[in-house]
Design a protein around this motif. Structure first.
Motif, mmCIF file in Angstrom:
data_model
loop_
_atom_site.group_PDB
_atom_site.id
_atom_site.type_symbol
_atom_site.label_atom_id
_atom_site.label_comp_id
_atom_site.label_asym_id
_atom_site.label_seq_id
_atom_site.Cartn_x
_atom_site.Cartn_y
_atom_site.Cartn_z
ATOM 1 N N TRP A 187 -1.786 0.920 1.890
ATOM 2 C CA TRP A 187 -1.169 0.830 0.570
ATOM 3 C C TRP A 187 0.311 1.199 0.643
ATOM 4 C CZ3 TRP A 187 -1.882 -1.674 -3.613
ATOM 5 C CH2 TRP A 187 -3.166 -2.026 -4.035
ATOM 6 N N LEU A 188 0.635 2.239 1.394
ATOM 7 C CA LEU A 188 2.038 2.627 1.553
ATOM 8 C C LEU A 188 2.828 1.503 2.215
ATOM 9 C CD1 LEU A 188 4.171 4.959 1.317
ATOM 10 C CD2 LEU A 188 3.646 5.459 3.717
ATOM 11 N N ASN A 189 2.283 0.936 3.294
ATOM 12 C CA ASN A 189 2.962 -0.160 3.990
ATOM 13 C C ASN A 189 3.156 -1.365 3.072
ATOM 14 O OD1 ASN A 189 3.181 1.209 6.396
ATOM 15 N ND2 ASN A 189 1.360 0.309 7.309
ATOM 16 N N LEU A 190 2.127 -1.661 2.283
ATOM 17 C CA LEU A 190 2.185 -2.819 1.396
ATOM 18 C C LEU A 190 3.257 -2.635 0.316
ATOM 19 C CD1 LEU A 190 0.663 -5.528 1.092
ATOM 20 C CD2 LEU A 190 -0.799 -4.406 -0.592
ATOM 21 N N LEU A 191 3.268 -1.464 -0.304
ATOM 22 C CA LEU A 191 4.261 -1.197 -1.350
ATOM 23 C C LEU A 191 5.675 -1.211 -0.778
ATOM 24 C CD1 LEU A 191 2.463 1.665 -3.316
ATOM 25 C CD2 LEU A 191 3.059 -0.590 -4.215
ATOM 26 N N ALA A 192 5.846 -0.575 0.387
ATOM 27 C CA ALA A 192 7.171 -0.518 1.005
ATOM 28 C C ALA A 192 7.662 -1.909 1.379
ATOM 29 C CB ALA A 192 7.132 0.381 2.245
ATOM 30 N N SER A 193 6.794 -2.716 1.969
ATOM 31 C CA SER A 193 7.210 -4.053 2.404
ATOM 32 C C SER A 193 7.495 -4.957 1.216
ATOM 33 C CB SER A 193 6.152 -4.680 3.321
ATOM 34 O OG SER A 193 4.910 -4.794 2.661
ATOM 35 N N PHE A 194 6.671 -4.899 0.173
ATOM 36 C CA PHE A 194 6.918 -5.727 -1.008
ATOM 37 C C PHE A 194 8.234 -5.331 -1.679
ATOM 38 C CE2 PHE A 194 2.421 -7.247 -1.251
ATOM 39 C CZ PHE A 194 2.720 -8.588 -1.432
ATOM 40 N N LEU A 224 13.406 -1.021 -6.941
ATOM 41 C CA LEU A 224 12.363 -1.740 -6.196
ATOM 42 C C LEU A 224 11.635 -0.866 -5.178
ATOM 43 C CD1 LEU A 224 14.145 -5.190 -5.698
ATOM 44 C CD2 LEU A 224 12.231 -4.656 -7.205
ATOM 45 N N THR A 225 12.231 0.237 -4.770
ATOM 46 C CA THR A 225 11.548 1.134 -3.825
ATOM 47 C C THR A 225 10.901 2.327 -4.519
ATOM 48 O OG1 THR A 225 13.593 2.376 -3.373
ATOM 49 C CG2 THR A 225 13.077 0.502 -1.917
ATOM 50 N N SER A 226 11.133 2.485 -5.821
ATOM 51 C CA SER A 226 10.561 3.639 -6.526
ATOM 52 C C SER A 226 9.030 3.651 -6.539
ATOM 53 C CB SER A 226 11.111 3.720 -7.960
ATOM 54 O OG SER A 226 10.834 2.553 -8.689
ATOM 55 N N PRO A 227 8.334 2.500 -6.650
ATOM 56 C CA PRO A 227 6.862 2.569 -6.576
ATOM 57 C C PRO A 227 6.375 3.140 -5.240
ATOM 58 C CG PRO A 227 7.552 0.472 -7.508
ATOM 59 C CD PRO A 227 8.792 1.134 -6.992
ATOM 60 N N THR A 228 7.057 2.802 -4.168
ATOM 61 C CA THR A 228 6.696 3.340 -2.856
ATOM 62 C C THR A 228 6.890 4.848 -2.825
ATOM 63 O OG1 THR A 228 7.479 1.288 -1.851
ATOM 64 C CG2 THR A 228 7.075 3.136 -0.372
ATOM 65 N N LEU A 229 7.998 5.314 -3.379
ATOM 66 C CA LEU A 229 8.292 6.742 -3.391
ATOM 67 C C LEU A 229 7.264 7.501 -4.231
ATOM 68 C CD1 LEU A 229 10.157 9.044 -2.579
ATOM 69 C CD2 LEU A 229 11.581 8.505 -4.571
ATOM 70 N N VAL A 230 6.910 6.960 -5.390
ATOM 71 C CA VAL A 230 5.912 7.604 -6.254
ATOM 72 C C VAL A 230 4.570 7.688 -5.533
ATOM 73 C CG1 VAL A 230 4.569 7.339 -8.380
ATOM 74 C CG2 VAL A 230 7.045 6.962 -8.408
ATOM 75 N N PHE A 231 4.158 6.584 -4.905
ATOM 76 C CA PHE A 231 2.891 6.586 -4.170
ATOM 77 C C PHE A 231 2.925 7.602 -3.028
ATOM 78 C CE2 PHE A 231 0.145 5.275 -0.707
ATOM 79 C CZ PHE A 231 -1.063 5.050 -1.353
ATOM 80 N N PHE A 232 4.048 7.627 -2.289
ATOM 81 C CA PHE A 232 4.181 8.539 -1.150
ATOM 82 C C PHE A 232 4.049 9.988 -1.592
ATOM 83 C CE2 PHE A 232 6.863 11.314 1.431
ATOM 84 C CZ PHE A 232 6.380 11.065 2.712
ATOM 85 N N LEU A 233 4.733 10.357 -2.661
ATOM 86 C CA LEU A 233 4.698 11.749 -3.129
ATOM 87 C C LEU A 233 3.303 12.120 -3.632
ATOM 88 C CD1 LEU A 233 8.135 11.903 -4.977
ATOM 89 C CD2 LEU A 233 7.535 12.937 -2.767
ATOM 90 N N ASN A 234 2.655 11.199 -4.332
ATOM 91 C CA ASN A 234 1.299 11.460 -4.815
ATOM 92 C C ASN A 234 0.315 11.568 -3.654
ATOM 93 O OD1 ASN A 234 -0.666 11.756 -6.958
ATOM 94 N ND2 ASN A 234 -1.356 9.686 -6.465
ATOM 95 N N TRP A 235 0.491 10.698 -2.667
ATOM 96 C CA TRP A 235 -0.371 10.761 -1.479
ATOM 97 C C TRP A 235 -0.142 12.064 -0.715
ATOM 98 C CZ3 TRP A 235 0.460 7.361 3.493
ATOM 99 C CH2 TRP A 235 -0.624 7.546 4.357
#
Length: 283
Positions: free
Chosen positions: A262-269, A233-244
Motif C-alpha cells: 500500500w505504501l509503495n502504491l500510494l508513493a508511486s501513484f 500529491l505526496t500527502s496521502p503517502t505521508l498520512v499513510f506512512f505516519l499512521n502505519w
C-alpha cells in the motif's frame, strides 16, 4: 515452470513503483524525441525491470512474500533463461531503436542488478552497500541514461545533477521499507539488508529522515507552484506512512506485505501523477 508462474515472477506491476524516475527524467527534458522516449519506457519497464525481478527470484528462491508477489511460485532454470533472454532483447532493441550509449547503459544496469542476488557476489548481504547501489542505479543512473537517450543534443551532466540525485534520494528513502516485512526470510538466507540492520522501528525513523531531506531538496529544486503540487500529491503517502508507523509501534506484526505494498502504491501513484503533470505543464 508454467507460463503463468514465469509471468508472476516477472512482477510486471512492480515496474509501476520504479516509473516515477522515468517520468521525472522526461518531465525535465525539453524538446525530447517522443519515439525514443516510448522505446525507452518499454525497454525499462517491460523488459529490464521485469528481467531483473525474475533473475533475483531465481537466486533468492523465496518461499515467503516478495516485492509485488505475496505467494511466489517455486522457480527453476526456465526463469533464469527467460531473464537473460529479456535482458538480451532489451540491449538489442536499445541499440537499434535508441542508440549505442543507451544500449551500454542497459547492459551495465543489468549486470549491476544481477550482482544484487547472484551467489558469487550477492550485494544483498551488505546492507549499506546494497542500499546505496540500488538507489544509485535505479535513480541517478536511470534518470541520466533516460535523458541521454531522448535529448538531442544531450545537456551537460551539471545541468541534470540535482534532479538525478533527487531520483536516487526518493529510492533511498523508500527502499528500506520494501524490506521491512522480509526480516525472517532474509535472515534465514544470511542476507543483511539495511532494514534488518535497523530493525522495524529504526527502518521507519530512517525512511522518515531521508524522505524529509528529499522533500527539502525538492523545495530547493522546484518552482513554488510545482513544490506545492508535490506536497498535495505526496500527502496521502505521508498520512499513510505516519499512521502505519503508529500502528507498527504498537504491534510489530503490522510491518507486513500488505501495508508495504500500500505504501509503495500510494508513493508511486503520487509521484507518477506529479511528474506526468510537470511533463504536461512543460508542453
Amino acid at each position: 515452470m508454467t507460463p503463468k508462474a514465469i509471468l508472476l515472477h516477472l512482477r510486471l506491476p512492480f515496474s509501476l513503483f520504479l516509473m516515477p524516475v522515468y517520468w521525472f527524467s522526461i518531465s525535465q527534458s525539453p524538446h525530447f524525441d517522443v519515439t525514443k522516449a516510448c522505446w525507452v519506457f518499454v525497454i525499462w519497464h517491460v523488459l529490464v525491470y521485469p528481467a531483473s525481478n525474475a533473475y533475483n527470484s531465481y537466486f533468492d528462491k523465496d518461499e515467503g512474500s516478495i516485492g509485488g508477489l505475496e505467494k511466489p511460485p517455486a522457480v527453476d532454470k526456465e526463469l533464469f533463461t527467460v531473464a537473460w533472454a529479456m535482458d538480451i532483447l532489451a540491449i538489442v532493441l536499445s541499440y537499434f531503436f535508441v542508440g549505442a550509449v543507451f544500449a551500454l547503459a542497459v547492459l551495465v544496469y543489468g549486470l549491476v542488478s544481477k550482482s544484487y542476488s547472484h551467489t558469487s557476489i550477492r550485494l544483498k548481504k551488505y546492507p549499506l552497500l546494497s542500499w546505496f547501489i540500488v538507489g544509485l542505479f535505479q535513480g541517478f543512473f536511470v534518470y541520466l541514461s533516460t535523458q541521454q537517450a531522448v535529448l538531442h543534443p544531450y545537456n551537460s551532466l551539471t545541468n541534470n545533477l540535482l534532479p538525478a540525485i533527487l531520483s536516487s534520494m526518493m529510492l533511498w528513502a523508500v527502499y528500506p521499507m520494501t524490506q521491512i516485512y522480509q526480516h525472517e526470510e532474509d535472515a534465514k538466507r544470511g542476507d543483511r539488508t539495511l532494514s534488518l540492520l535497523l530493525g522495524i522501528r529504526g527502518t521507519f525513523f530512517f525512511t522518515a529522515s531521508i524522505y524529509s531531506l528529499t522533500a527539502l531538496c525538492f523545495w530547493v529544486y522546484l518552482p513554488l507552484q510545482q513544490f506545492l503540487l508535490f506536497i498535495v500529491l505526496t500527502s496521502p503517502t505521508l498520512v499513510f506512512f505516519l499512521n502505519w508507523f503508529r500502528k507498527t509501534w504498537l504491534d510489530a506484526s503490522q510491518a507486513n506485505f500488505k501495508n508495504t505494498m500500500w505504501l509503495n502504491l500510494l508513493a508511486s501513484f503520487g509521484l507518477n501523477a506529479l511528474f506526468i503533470t510537470l511533463l504536461i505543464l512543460q508542453k
